[in-house]
Write a protein that holds these residues in place. Structure first.
Motif, short mmCIF file in Angstrom:
data_model
loop_
_atom_site.label_atom_id
_atom_site.label_comp_id
_atom_site.label_asym_id
_atom_site.label_seq_id
_atom_site.Cartn_x
_atom_site.Cartn_y
_atom_site.Cartn_z
N ASN A 186 0.82 -1.21 0.00
CA ASN A 186 0.00 0.00 0.00
C ASN A 186 0.85 1.26 0.00
N GLU A 187 2.16 1.11 -0.23
CA GLU A 187 3.03 2.27 -0.27
C GLU A 187 3.88 2.24 -1.53
N GLN A 188 3.25 1.95 -2.64
CA GLN A 188 3.90 1.93 -3.94
C GLN A 188 5.01 0.87 -4.01
N PHE A 189 4.70 -0.29 -3.47
CA PHE A 189 5.60 -1.42 -3.62
C PHE A 189 4.78 -2.70 -3.83
N VAL A 190 5.43 -3.69 -4.43
CA VAL A 190 4.85 -5.01 -4.61
C VAL A 190 5.74 -5.99 -3.88
N PRO A 191 5.25 -6.64 -2.80
CA PRO A 191 6.10 -7.57 -2.04
C PRO A 191 6.48 -8.79 -2.87
N PHE A 192 7.41 -9.56 -2.35
CA PHE A 192 7.87 -10.78 -3.00
C PHE A 192 6.67 -11.66 -3.34
N THR A 193 6.54 -11.97 -4.61
CA THR A 193 5.39 -12.75 -5.09
C THR A 193 5.87 -13.90 -5.96
N ILE A 194 5.27 -15.06 -5.77
CA ILE A 194 5.54 -16.24 -6.59
C ILE A 194 4.29 -16.57 -7.38
N LEU A 195 4.39 -16.50 -8.70
CA LEU A 195 3.26 -16.75 -9.58
C LEU A 195 3.51 -18.03 -10.37
N ILE A 242 -1.66 -18.97 -14.64
CA ILE A 242 -1.95 -18.16 -15.82
C ILE A 242 -2.67 -18.98 -16.88
N VAL A 243 -2.18 -20.19 -17.11
CA VAL A 243 -2.79 -21.07 -18.11
C VAL A 243 -4.22 -21.40 -17.72
N ASP A 244 -4.46 -21.68 -16.45
CA ASP A 244 -5.81 -22.03 -15.99
C ASP A 244 -6.76 -20.84 -16.13
N LYS A 271 -9.27 -17.14 -23.23
CA LYS A 271 -8.34 -16.11 -23.70
C LYS A 271 -6.96 -16.71 -23.86
N ALA A 272 -6.08 -15.97 -24.53
CA ALA A 272 -4.68 -16.37 -24.62
C ALA A 272 -4.00 -16.11 -23.28
#
Length: 344
Positions: free
Chosen positions: A99-108, A113-115, A122-123
């Motif tokens: 909430n302070e213009q940052f994106v915490p460590f994220t694992i995607l 995405i495929v699901d 969609k592609a």
């Protein structure tokens, strides 16, 4: 007991040396990582170090890793850095957006995405586009504008590369925007096959080492999936043209910088030119740092049109050679810098 100290600076050279120091203790019974000297830490340092510690731990299961000096490092803990490599301290990866213009460590996960794409008919690239725009808006705290456009484009192209080339099962990222300094940093890393192995699938490219592979990947129209004889649906808006990394690096060099690492090598691009970096260790997959100077971003379409046209000229000259070589790529990239400096 062996001890390795985390550097006080998040300069990339210091970070690479730290990771090499960690790997040098392979096989010891106990390794202590001392974070007491840690000063300001930035996104790339976090995702790169977290991956290296995890990989060390995986390859040296007989070694016990202990940490000290980390309990007062609130920013790193809030960004989920410590949890990302297995230390039970701070927030977990994939916590809610900053909430302070940052994106915490994220694992995607790529399968996520495929699901999503399959569910929405969609592609997968459309899903990446949407996620990239979401991240851009979080960082900029804006709904539209030059910064949102540039961030969306840059994040999207790196994530597309992971999806289309890396064979990685996941992508890890974090980011921070410092409005006072007109600076935004996005760091993205994967656990895939790396640039060298990916580009070797293109029969027109000569790649003998990781340095070759990175230089080739930074050139326009060079890709593991775009070469003479391969079938490409040019009506597909997502067909791979090999311009992604080239275009992103040009955007970042507008007062910022672009760092890419794969295998045992890294290349840093900025206003001053190109710097080769011997990592001193091996990274499985590819790591990218994008630093943008937000004060120098103008309309994205105009910027990309200029970079694209210059890229076409470079690509034509390279293709006239017949076989892409690292030396040609290196010379063309250096000349690209010279050309831009002369224009400026």
């Amino acid at each position: 007991m062996s001890i390795v100290k985390f550097p006080s600076s998040c300069n990339e050279i210091e970070i690479f040396k730290f990771c090499s120091d960690v790997h040098s203790y392979a096989g010891v019974n106990e390794l202590v990582i001392d974070f007491s000297s840690m000063g300001r830490i930035e996104p790339f340092s976090m995702i790169y170090v977290a991956k290296q510690i995890r990989d060390f731990n995986k390859n040296n299961q007989e070694t016990t890793i202990l940490c000290r000096g980390h309990k007062n490092k609130e920013y790193a803990a809030n960004m989920a850095f410590f949890r990302a490599f297995g230390l039970k301290h701070g927030r977990e990866p994939n916590c809610k957006d900053g909430n302070e213009q940052f994106v915490p460590f994220t694992i995607l996960r790529m399968q996520t995405i495929v699901d999503e794409a399959s569910k929405e008919w969609k592609a997968a690239q459309d899903i990446i586009e949407r996620r990239s725009e979401h991240l851009a808006k979080i960082l900029s705290r804006e709904e539209h504008g030059n910064l949102v456009d540039a961030l969306t484009f840059s994040i999207r192209e790196i994530m597309r590369n992971v999806l289309e080339h890396s064979k990685s099962r996941s992508i890890e990222y974090c980011a921070q925007f410092w409005p006072t300094y007109s600076k935004v940093e996005i760091a993205i890393i994967d656990n895939g096959i790396g640039l060298k192995q990916s580009l070797l699938t293109n029969p027109f490219i000569q790649v003998q080492c990781d340095s070759d592979a990175i230089q080739q990947a930074l050139m326009p129209a060079i890709s593991s999936k775009n070469y003479k004889g391969v079938r490409i649906d040019r009506n597909d808006p997502w067909h791979n043209s090999g311009f992604g990394l080239y275009m992103i690096s040009r955007i970042c060099r507008l007062g910022g910088n672009f760092l890419i690492c794969s295998g045992d090598h890294g290349i840093l691009l900025n206003d001053h030119g190109k710097q080769h970096i011997d990592l001193g260790h091996h990274i499985k997959g590819t790591a990218v740092r994008m630093v943008l100077n937000t004060s120098k971003l103008t309309g994205l379409s105009q910027m990309l049109a200029k970079f694209r046209d210059e890229g076409y000229d470079i690509a034509k000259e390279i293709k006239d050679v017949g076989m892409y070589t690292a030396s040609a790529a290196s010379q063309m990239l250096s000349r690209d810098f010279i050309r831009r400096v002369q224009e400026d």
